[in-house]
Write a protein that holds these residues in place. Structure first.
Motif, PDB file in Angstrom:
ATOM      1  N   ALA A   1       0.468  -1.355   0.132  1.00  0.00           N
ATOM      2  CA  ALA A   1       0.389  -0.117   0.232  1.00  0.00           C
ATOM      3  C   ALA A   1       0.900   1.351   0.591  1.00  0.00           C
ATOM      4  O   ALA A   1       0.240   2.331   0.123  1.00  0.00           O
ATOM      5  CB  ALA A   1      -0.503  -0.066   1.326  1.00  0.00           C
ATOM      6  N   TYR A   2       1.869   0.982  -0.027  1.00  0.00           N
ATOM      7  CA  TYR A   2       3.247   2.031   0.630  1.00  0.00           C
ATOM      8  C   TYR A   2       3.083   2.604  -1.099  1.00  0.00           C
ATOM      9  O   TYR A   2       3.583   4.312  -1.013  1.00  0.00           O
ATOM     10  CB  TYR A   2       4.460   1.890   0.653  1.00  0.00           C
ATOM     11  N   LEU A   3       2.816   1.936  -2.134  1.00  0.00           N
ATOM     12  CA  LEU A   3       3.590   2.699  -3.156  1.00  0.00           C
ATOM     13  C   LEU A   3       1.971   3.753  -3.733  1.00  0.00           C
ATOM     14  O   LEU A   3       1.924   4.949  -3.997  1.00  0.00           O
ATOM     15  CB  LEU A   3       3.141   1.626  -4.556  1.00  0.00           C
ATOM     16  N   GLY A   4       0.942   2.710  -3.456  1.00  0.00           N
ATOM     17  CA  GLY A   4      -0.343   3.964  -3.750  1.00  0.00           C
ATOM     18  C   GLY A   4      -0.254   5.027  -2.640  1.00  0.00           C
ATOM     19  O   GLY A   4      -1.035   6.061  -3.029  1.00  0.00           O
ATOM     20  N   TYR A   5       0.136   4.880  -1.154  1.00  0.00           N
ATOM     21  CA  TYR A   5      -0.305   6.192  -0.869  1.00  0.00           C
ATOM     22  C   TYR A   5       0.977   7.271  -1.202  1.00  0.00           C
ATOM     23  O   TYR A   5       1.105   8.441  -1.053  1.00  0.00           O
ATOM     24  CB  TYR A   5       0.806   6.067   1.041  1.00  0.00           C
ATOM     25  N   LEU A   6       2.410   7.295  -1.663  1.00  0.00           N
ATOM     26  CA  LEU A   6       3.482   7.993  -2.980  1.00  0.00           C
ATOM     27  C   LEU A   6       2.549   7.919  -4.017  1.00  0.00           C
ATOM     28  O   LEU A   6       2.851   9.921  -3.877  1.00  0.00           O
ATOM     29  CB  LEU A   6       4.437   6.946  -3.259  1.00  0.00           C
ATOM     30  N   PHE A   7       2.023   7.095  -4.653  1.00  0.00           N
ATOM     31  CA  PHE A   7       1.030   7.968  -5.475  1.00  0.00           C
ATOM     32  C   PHE A   7       0.551   9.168  -4.945  1.00  0.00           C
ATOM     33  O   PHE A   7      -0.158  10.202  -5.482  1.00  0.00           O
ATOM     34  CB  PHE A   7       0.143   6.971  -5.930  1.00  0.00           C
ATOM     35  N   HIS A   8      -0.795   8.661  -3.896  1.00  0.00           N
ATOM     36  CA  HIS A   8      -1.286   9.632  -3.490  1.00  0.00           C
ATOM     37  C   HIS A   8      -1.617  10.708  -2.745  1.00  0.00           C
ATOM     38  O   HIS A   8      -1.658  11.678  -2.968  1.00  0.00           O
ATOM     39  CB  HIS A   8      -2.396   8.235  -2.083  1.00  0.00           C
ATOM     40  N   ALA A   9      -0.486  10.817  -2.471  1.00  0.00           N
ATOM     41  CA  ALA A   9       0.473  12.146  -1.765  1.00  0.00           C
ATOM     42  C   ALA A   9       1.497  13.348  -3.144  1.00  0.00           C
ATOM     43  O   ALA A   9       1.583  14.862  -3.031  1.00  0.00           O
ATOM     44  CB  ALA A   9       2.164  11.388  -0.819  1.00  0.00           C
ATOM     45  N   SER A  10       1.770  12.606  -4.003  1.00  0.00           N
ATOM     46  CA  SER A  10       2.078  13.154  -5.413  1.00  0.00           C
ATOM     47  C   SER A  10       0.845  13.310  -6.359  1.00  0.00           C
ATOM     48  O   SER A  10       0.957  13.708  -7.160  1.00  0.00           O
ATOM     49  CB  SER A  10       2.573  12.695  -6.666  1.00  0.00           C
ATOM     50  N   LYS A  11      -0.521  13.309  -5.733  1.00  0.00           N
ATOM     51  CA  LYS A  11      -1.861  13.572  -6.306  1.00  0.00           C
ATOM     52  C   LYS A  11      -1.955  13.039  -7.433  1.00  0.00           C
ATOM     53  O   LYS A  11      -2.494  13.651  -8.350  1.00  0.00           O
ATOM     54  CB  LYS A  11      -2.211  15.178  -6.303  1.00  0.00           C
ATOM     55  N   LYS A  12      -1.203  11.262  -7.796  1.00  0.00           N
ATOM     56  CA  LYS A  12      -2.067  11.031  -8.553  1.00  0.00           C
ATOM     57  C   LYS A  12      -2.262   9.903  -8.544  1.00  0.00           C
ATOM     58  O   LYS A  12      -2.455   9.427  -8.112  1.00  0.00           O
ATOM     59  CB  LYS A  12      -0.227  10.098  -9.145  1.00  0.00           C
ATOM     60  N   TYR A  13      -3.653  10.391  -8.344  1.00  0.00           N
ATOM     61  CA  TYR A  13      -5.058   9.953  -7.498  1.00  0.00           C
ATOM     62  C   TYR A  13      -5.002   8.307  -8.112  1.00  0.00           C
ATOM     63  O   TYR A  13      -5.655   7.247  -8.273  1.00  0.00           O
ATOM     64  CB  TYR A  13      -6.721   9.820  -7.293  1.00  0.00           C
ATOM     65  N   ASP A  14      -5.048   9.007  -9.902  1.00  0.00           N
ATOM     66  CA  ASP A  14      -5.626   7.435 -10.828  1.00  0.00           C
ATOM     67  C   ASP A  14      -4.153   6.292 -10.667  1.00  0.00           C
ATOM     68  O   ASP A  14      -4.760   5.324 -10.424  1.00  0.00           O
ATOM     69  CB  ASP A  14      -6.246   7.645 -12.192  1.00  0.00           C
ATOM     70  N   SER A  15      -2.985   6.794 -10.685  1.00  0.00           N
ATOM     71  CA  SER A  15      -2.507   5.709 -10.625  1.00  0.00           C
ATOM     72  C   SER A  15      -2.258   4.986  -9.184  1.00  0.00           C
ATOM     73  O   SER A  15      -2.660   4.018  -8.564  1.00  0.00           O
ATOM     74  CB  SER A  15      -0.893   6.562 -10.471  1.00  0.00           C
ATOM     75  N   ALA A  16      -2.383   5.568  -7.919  1.00  0.00           N
ATOM     76  CA  ALA A  16      -3.080   4.664  -7.085  1.00  0.00           C
ATOM     77  C   ALA A  16      -4.011   4.045  -6.315  1.00  0.00           C
ATOM     78  O   ALA A  16      -4.198   3.281  -5.865  1.00  0.00           O
ATOM     79  CB  ALA A  16      -2.863   6.555  -5.330  1.00  0.00           C
ATOM     80  N   LEU A  17      -5.463   5.124  -7.426  1.00  0.00           N
ATOM     81  CA  LEU A  17      -5.952   4.122  -7.199  1.00  0.00           C
ATOM     82  C   LEU A  17      -6.443   2.558  -8.286  1.00  0.00           C
ATOM     83  O   LEU A  17      -6.878   1.220  -7.537  1.00  0.00           O
ATOM     84  CB  LEU A  17      -7.291   4.486  -7.482  1.00  0.00           C
ATOM     85  N   ALA A  18      -5.762   2.732  -9.453  1.00  0.00           N
ATOM     86  CA  ALA A  18      -4.882   1.468 -10.086  1.00  0.00           C
ATOM     87  C   ALA A  18      -4.111   0.272  -9.228  1.00  0.00           C
ATOM     88  O   ALA A  18      -4.284  -1.135  -8.814  1.00  0.00           O
ATOM     89  CB  ALA A  18      -4.345   2.080 -11.030  1.00  0.00           C
ATOM     90  N   TYR A  19      -3.001   1.243  -8.411  1.00  0.00           N
ATOM     91  CA  TYR A  19      -2.391   0.279  -7.579  1.00  0.00           C
ATOM     92  C   TYR A  19      -3.310  -0.401  -6.437  1.00  0.00           C
ATOM     93  O   TYR A  19      -3.071  -1.869  -5.751  1.00  0.00           O
ATOM     94  CB  TYR A  19      -1.609   1.119  -6.900  1.00  0.00           C
TER      95      TYR A  19
END
Length: 86
Positions: A1-19
């Motif tokens: 889930a850490y990678l998803g958090y990094l995407f979220h923190a970068s406001k790359k929400y679609d990438s985070a949701l995919a992960y």
């Protein structure tokens, strides 16, 4: 889930949701990881301005954290839910 958090923190929400979706669909996640994943998904949907999906995922996370007896994380999720209503 850490990678998803990094995407979220970068406001790359679609990438985070995919992960996060990969984690949920994989079926191999333990309860704590699944709860953390749903919490992250809730945050992403909130960032995207989709409150219904945000709340649905936060509620899933809350149920799982409560089942684990993790009151600290359950309170964090309740705070996240409050933010959606703010």
């Amino acid at each position: 889930a850490y990678l998803g958090y990094l995407f979220h923190a970068s406001k790359k929400y679609d990438s985070a949701l995919a992960y996060y979706t990969t984690i949920v669909n994989d079926g191999g996640a333990d309860t704590a990881l699944l709860a953390t994943t749903y919490n992250g998904m809730g945050a992403c949907f909130n960032g995207l301005g989709i409150p219904d999906s945000s709340l649905n995922n936060y509620r899933r996370a809350l149920v799982l954290f409560e089942a684990l007896g993790d009151t600290t994380k359950a309170i964090d999720v309740e705070s996240n839910i409050a933010i959606v209503y703010k």
